[in-house]
Design a protein around this motif. Structure first.
Motif, PDB file in Angstrom:
ATOM      1  N   SER A 229      -4.633  17.439 -18.210  1.00  0.00           N
ATOM      2  CA  SER A 229      -3.570  18.689 -18.058  1.00  0.00           C
ATOM      3  C   SER A 229      -2.408  18.507 -18.834  1.00  0.00           C
ATOM      4  CB  SER A 229      -3.924  19.444 -16.910  1.00  0.00           C
ATOM      5  OG  SER A 229      -3.402  18.766 -15.799  1.00  0.00           O
ATOM      6  N   SER A 230      -1.991  17.304 -18.722  1.00  0.00           N
ATOM      7  CA  SER A 230      -0.160  17.558 -19.353  1.00  0.00           C
ATOM      8  C   SER A 230      -0.423  17.336 -20.735  1.00  0.00           C
ATOM      9  CB  SER A 230       0.462  15.992 -18.419  1.00  0.00           C
ATOM     10  OG  SER A 230      -0.042  15.054 -18.371  1.00  0.00           O
ATOM     11  N   ALA A 231      -1.506  16.095 -20.913  1.00  0.00           N
ATOM     12  CA  ALA A 231      -1.710  15.931 -22.392  1.00  0.00           C
ATOM     13  C   ALA A 231      -1.774  16.779 -23.730  1.00  0.00           C
ATOM     14  CB  ALA A 231      -2.929  15.517 -22.325  1.00  0.00           C
ATOM     15  N   ARG A 232      -0.986  16.410 -24.349  1.00  0.00           N
ATOM     16  CA  ARG A 232      -0.921  17.910 -25.302  1.00  0.00           C
ATOM     17  C   ARG A 232      -1.420  17.332 -26.957  1.00  0.00           C
ATOM     18  NH1 ARG A 232      -0.214  20.213 -21.561  1.00  0.00           N
ATOM     19  NH2 ARG A 232       2.006  21.831 -20.794  1.00  0.00           N
ATOM     20  N   ILE A 233      -2.477  17.962 -27.289  1.00  0.00           N
ATOM     21  CA  ILE A 233      -2.279  17.685 -29.211  1.00  0.00           C
ATOM     22  C   ILE A 233      -2.146  18.494 -30.266  1.00  0.00           C
ATOM     23  CG2 ILE A 233      -4.048  16.510 -30.580  1.00  0.00           C
ATOM     24  CD1 ILE A 233      -5.725  14.751 -28.500  1.00  0.00           C
ATOM     25  N   HIS A 234      -1.465  18.913 -31.588  1.00  0.00           N
ATOM     26  CA  HIS A 234      -0.886  19.185 -32.093  1.00  0.00           C
ATOM     27  C   HIS A 234      -1.269  18.526 -33.406  1.00  0.00           C
ATOM     28  CE1 HIS A 234       1.904  20.477 -29.104  1.00  0.00           C
ATOM     29  NE2 HIS A 234       1.973  18.737 -29.439  1.00  0.00           N
ATOM     30  N   TYR A 235      -1.926  19.602 -34.491  1.00  0.00           N
ATOM     31  CA  TYR A 235      -1.560  19.498 -35.826  1.00  0.00           C
ATOM     32  C   TYR A 235      -1.515  19.825 -36.824  1.00  0.00           C
ATOM     33  CZ  TYR A 235      -5.976  22.649 -35.537  1.00  0.00           C
ATOM     34  OH  TYR A 235      -6.971  23.538 -36.020  1.00  0.00           O
ATOM     35  N   ALA A 236      -1.394  19.107 -38.669  1.00  0.00           N
ATOM     36  CA  ALA A 236      -0.849  19.599 -39.512  1.00  0.00           C
ATOM     37  C   ALA A 236      -1.729  19.347 -40.489  1.00  0.00           C
ATOM     38  CB  ALA A 236       0.537  20.080 -39.655  1.00  0.00           C
ATOM     39  N   ILE A 237      -2.218  20.510 -41.155  1.00  0.00           N
ATOM     40  CA  ILE A 237      -3.169  19.842 -42.526  1.00  0.00           C
ATOM     41  C   ILE A 237      -2.043  19.306 -43.735  1.00  0.00           C
ATOM     42  CG2 ILE A 237      -4.809  19.672 -44.371  1.00  0.00           C
ATOM     43  CD1 ILE A 237      -5.826  22.329 -42.052  1.00  0.00           C
ATOM     44  N   THR A 238      -1.815  18.334 -43.526  1.00  0.00           N
ATOM     45  CA  THR A 238      -0.517  17.391 -44.770  1.00  0.00           C
ATOM     46  C   THR A 238      -0.963  17.506 -45.998  1.00  0.00           C
ATOM     47  OG1 THR A 238      -1.223  15.131 -43.861  1.00  0.00           O
ATOM     48  CG2 THR A 238       0.280  16.456 -43.246  1.00  0.00           C
ATOM     49  N   ASP A 239      -2.924  17.614 -46.093  1.00  0.00           N
ATOM     50  CA  ASP A 239      -3.366  17.684 -47.739  1.00  0.00           C
ATOM     51  C   ASP A 239      -4.719  18.397 -47.789  1.00  0.00           C
ATOM     52  OD1 ASP A 239      -3.911  17.000 -50.236  1.00  0.00           O
ATOM     53  OD2 ASP A 239      -4.356  15.331 -50.289  1.00  0.00           O
ATOM     54  N   ALA A 240      -4.837  19.543 -48.330  1.00  0.00           N
ATOM     55  CA  ALA A 240      -5.826  19.887 -47.918  1.00  0.00           C
ATOM     56  C   ALA A 240      -6.620  19.694 -49.800  1.00  0.00           C
ATOM     57  CB  ALA A 240      -5.875  21.376 -48.457  1.00  0.00           C
ATOM     58  N   GLY A 241      -6.411  18.854 -49.972  1.00  0.00           N
ATOM     59  CA  GLY A 241      -7.011  18.201 -51.160  1.00  0.00           C
ATOM     60  C   GLY A 241      -7.178  18.620 -52.752  1.00  0.00           C
ATOM     61  N   GLY A 242      -6.475  20.125 -52.541  1.00  0.00           N
ATOM     62  CA  GLY A 242      -6.723  20.542 -53.950  1.00  0.00           C
ATOM     63  C   GLY A 242      -6.692  22.350 -53.849  1.00  0.00           C
ATOM     64  N   HIS A 243      -6.197  22.834 -55.005  1.00  0.00           N
ATOM     65  CA  HIS A 243      -6.550  24.864 -54.716  1.00  0.00           C
ATOM     66  C   HIS A 243      -7.410  25.761 -54.950  1.00  0.00           C
ATOM     67  CE1 HIS A 243      -2.419  24.195 -52.920  1.00  0.00           C
ATOM     68  NE2 HIS A 243      -2.335  23.537 -54.102  1.00  0.00           N
ATOM     69  N   ALA A 244      -8.351  24.037 -55.719  1.00  0.00           N
ATOM     70  CA  ALA A 244      -9.585  25.047 -56.972  1.00  0.00           C
ATOM     71  C   ALA A 244     -10.913  24.958 -55.876  1.00  0.00           C
ATOM     72  CB  ALA A 244     -10.404  23.870 -58.256  1.00  0.00           C
ATOM     73  N   PRO A 245     -11.617  26.476 -55.301  1.00  0.00           N
ATOM     74  CA  PRO A 245     -11.878  26.362 -54.468  1.00  0.00           C
ATOM     75  C   PRO A 245     -13.701  26.328 -54.807  1.00  0.00           C
ATOM     76  CG  PRO A 245     -11.624  28.363 -54.942  1.00  0.00           C
ATOM     77  CD  PRO A 245     -10.689  27.691 -55.423  1.00  0.00           C
ATOM     78  N   VAL A 247     -13.823  23.693 -56.321  1.00  0.00           N
ATOM     79  CA  VAL A 247     -14.649  21.954 -56.805  1.00  0.00           C
ATOM     80  C   VAL A 247     -14.775  21.173 -54.643  1.00  0.00           C
ATOM     81  CG1 VAL A 247     -13.153  19.776 -56.403  1.00  0.00           C
ATOM     82  CG2 VAL A 247     -12.835  21.846 -58.691  1.00  0.00           C
ATOM     83  N   VAL A 248     -15.437  20.192 -54.762  1.00  0.00           N
ATOM     84  CA  VAL A 248     -15.743  19.876 -53.758  1.00  0.00           C
ATOM     85  C   VAL A 248     -14.293  18.976 -53.521  1.00  0.00           C
ATOM     86  CG1 VAL A 248     -17.039  18.194 -51.995  1.00  0.00           C
ATOM     87  CG2 VAL A 248     -18.327  19.532 -52.979  1.00  0.00           C
ATOM     88  N   GLN A 249     -13.431  19.019 -52.464  1.00  0.00           N
ATOM     89  CA  GLN A 249     -12.397  18.475 -51.898  1.00  0.00           C
ATOM     90  C   GLN A 249     -12.967  16.617 -52.447  1.00  0.00           C
ATOM     91  OE1 GLN A 249     -10.457  19.516 -53.527  1.00  0.00           O
ATOM     92  NE2 GLN A 249     -10.761  21.790 -52.848  1.00  0.00           N
ATOM     93  N   ALA A 250     -12.499  15.959 -52.305  1.00  0.00           N
ATOM     94  CA  ALA A 250     -12.579  14.628 -52.969  1.00  0.00           C
ATOM     95  C   ALA A 250     -11.498  13.322 -51.389  1.00  0.00           C
ATOM     96  CB  ALA A 250     -13.380  13.612 -53.720  1.00  0.00           C
ATOM     97  N   ARG A 251     -10.853  14.798 -50.911  1.00  0.00           N
ATOM     98  CA  ARG A 251      -9.715  13.635 -50.524  1.00  0.00           C
ATOM     99  C   ARG A 251      -9.280  14.926 -49.690  1.00  0.00           C
ATOM    100  NH1 ARG A 251      -6.199  15.322 -54.966  1.00  0.00           N
ATOM    101  NH2 ARG A 251      -4.077  16.211 -54.084  1.00  0.00           N
ATOM    102  N   ALA A 252      -8.827  13.989 -48.309  1.00  0.00           N
ATOM    103  CA  ALA A 252      -7.848  15.303 -47.301  1.00  0.00           C
ATOM    104  C   ALA A 252      -7.568  14.856 -46.227  1.00  0.00           C
ATOM    105  CB  ALA A 252      -8.361  16.520 -46.800  1.00  0.00           C
ATOM    106  N   SER A 253      -5.912  15.269 -45.454  1.00  0.00           N
ATOM    107  CA  SER A 253      -5.914  14.222 -44.951  1.00  0.00           C
ATOM    108  C   SER A 253      -5.068  15.725 -44.066  1.00  0.00           C
ATOM    109  CB  SER A 253      -4.094  13.560 -44.985  1.00  0.00           C
ATOM    110  OG  SER A 253      -4.420  12.821 -46.225  1.00  0.00           O
ATOM    111  N   VAL A 254      -4.982  14.736 -42.304  1.00  0.00           N
ATOM    112  CA  VAL A 254      -4.747  15.942 -41.329  1.00  0.00           C
ATOM    113  C   VAL A 254      -3.415  14.303 -41.078  1.00  0.00           C
ATOM    114  CG1 VAL A 254      -6.578  15.293 -39.988  1.00  0.00           C
ATOM    115  CG2 VAL A 254      -4.781  17.348 -39.909  1.00  0.00           C
ATOM    116  N   ARG A 255      -2.486  15.468 -40.326  1.00  0.00           N
ATOM    117  CA  ARG A 255      -1.803  14.634 -39.210  1.00  0.00           C
ATOM    118  C   ARG A 255      -2.046  14.823 -37.872  1.00  0.00           C
ATOM    119  NH1 ARG A 255       4.615  13.634 -40.325  1.00  0.00           N
ATOM    120  NH2 ARG A 255       3.394  11.927 -42.048  1.00  0.00           N
TER     121      ARG A 255
END
Length: 474
Positions: A229-245, A247-255
């Protein structure tokens, strides 16, 4: 305990120098590893005050260090000077108004933190020289505390190997010895690789890295029920792979920022997060790589050091705020919620007192709010050197952390008074340690007992470099 009046007088004698340093750093707010003006300002004061100065340690161009004295024990006083993005604010104004649209701001008070730590180190230097005492005081100007973990890189580079005791502080609404509770953490980047395809004509040929990121985040959200219960996890999508819906996105990143109560618990939880990432990759037919960006250990307490520092706090009393300081703080309190104010009292183990705008007491040792804590790279130092921190009262009670209100108060007379108060306590604590080897021995024995059977593993692996900002010669 030595007579503190002499060292307090040396702190007071340099008010103008260090109030000016704090204000100049406030005026040029710089974020992680880009604190060139702040680092140079600190280095210039170190030079002028007669310290032996080093720059760019541990591969970090904005790290700076100053040492003074000869022989004897080595006392480290830790400072910081990084700002936060998006918190620009007009100084002294109890109304949200950016000084620079979208600009940075000192929303954690690190302009005060660095200047106050150097103020203490300078007073210790002057006292040692005036009395011919053996001992060395070393100021560490540490960049990038806000997620950059510079002290972890300094520890890894061996910059604390010969240090006997480390001392630090942090701006706060109340004054007292910091409760040594924080969360160990790692920031980890996950990079998913898939296969691009036309999202309508040939979607079956695509392998979506963005789907993998989303599935990983869902998996981590389910993990939350099954972690301490003391642990925490947060995230942010740092690269969604592009802006064209289409196109199937070939890359994406999350921190993901993973936090846990202790280093062993952190390592175990991080392994589970990595397993979730691997599962997301399997489900989507993608591949994933991960890379630790930064990491902090949890704080290790030290009873002899905390007892010593608390005695100095009790003798000095709370900061000497005046009626004008309190009136200004009351104006800022009108911008807070009742919950903000009540939470501040609770966090420092104090009973709620309505109508109190600025600190007028010393909070008791070992106070705190259970799991409501963050992370600090001072924690990594505390695993390798006996360490003590204080909280210095520099802003109105109830001020939210990382807020425009905190930025706005960073140059007020109350902030200066609180910074000076912290410098006096740190300087007196350092001198007692230099003068009495038994105090250092007791602190080291306490440190060894706390870590008996728990080997230190730096949360920053050997193959990780400081995440310096990308520069361009164009």
């Amino acid at each position: 305990m030595m007579n503190s009046d002499a060292i307090w007088g040396l702190v007071e004698a340099k008010r103008a120098v260090f109030f000016d340093l704090s204000d100049r750093v406030w005026d040029t707010p710089e974020t992680n590893y880009a604190e060139h003006a702040a680092a140079e300002a600190h280095a210039a004061v170190l030079d002028a005050e007669g310290f032996r100065v080093a720059r760019g340690m541990a591969g970090m161009p904005t790290a700076v260090m100053g040492e003074a004295g000869q022989g004897g024990p080595v006392i480290a006083i830790l400072g910081e000077f990084d700002a936060l993005p998006g918190l620009s604010q007009v100084a002294g104004l109890a109304e949200e108004r950016p000084l620079v649209a979208g600009g940075n701001g000192h929303g954690c008070g690190h302009n005060l933190l660095g200047a106050g730590a150097l103020m203490a180190a300078t007073a210790v230097k002057d006292y040692l020289a005036a009395h011919g005492l053996a001992g060395r005081v070393r100021y560490y100007g540490c960049p990038a505390e806000e997620g950059g973990s510079s002290k972890g890189f300094m520890v890894r580079a061996g910059l604390f190997d010969d240090v006997d005791i480390a001392i630090s502080w942090h701006p706060a609404p109340f004054a007292g010895v910091n409760n040594p509770v924080s969360l160990a953490c790692n920031e980890i980047d996950f990079h998913f690789s898939g296969r691009a395809a036309h999202a309508s004509a040939t979607p079956h040929l695509g392998r979506s890295a963005l789907d993998a990121v989303e599935l990983m985040n869902v998996g981590v959200n389910y993990l939350r029920e099954h972690m301490p219960s003391s642990a925490r996890i947060h995230y942010a999508i740092t690269d969604a792979g592009g802006h064209a819906p289409n196109v199937v996105q070939a890359r994406a990143s999350v921190r993901h920022l993973v936090r846990a109560r202790s280093l062993p618990e952190l390592h175990a939880l991080s392994a589970r997060v990595r397993a979730v990432a691997e599962g997301a990759a399997m489900m989507t037919g993608t591949t994933v790589t991960s890379q630790i960006v930064s990491g902090d250990a949890n704080l290790v307490g030290n009873t002899p050091l905390e007892t010593l520092m608390h005695r100095h706090l009790e003798r000095l009393g709370p900061p000497a705020f005046d009626a004008a300081d309190r009136a200004t703080a009351e104006a800022f309190q009108k911008t807070f919620t009742a919950e903000d104010i009540a939470s501040a009292f609770e966090r420092f183990g104090l009973k709620l007192r309505r109508g109190v705008a600025l600190c007028d007491t010393i909070f008791p040792p070992e106070s705190g709010a259970g799991t409501l804590v963050g992370s600090t790279d001072v924690g990594t130092v505390s695993w390798v050197v006996p360490t003590v921190q204080m909280r210095g009262a520099t802003y109105a009670i109830g001020t939210p952390g990382h807020s425009w209100q905190l930025v706005a108060q960073g140059k007020l007379p109350a902030a200066h008074r609180g910074m000076e108060h912290a410098a006096k306590v740190m300087a007196a604590t350092a001198l007692d340690l230099i003068a009495d080897p038994a105090l250092i021995a007791a602190a080291k024995a306490d440190h060894a007992a706390r870590l008996d059977g728990t080997p230190f593993v730096n949360p920053i692996p050997d193959d990780v470099d400081p995440p310096l900002p990308v520069t361009s010669n164009a």
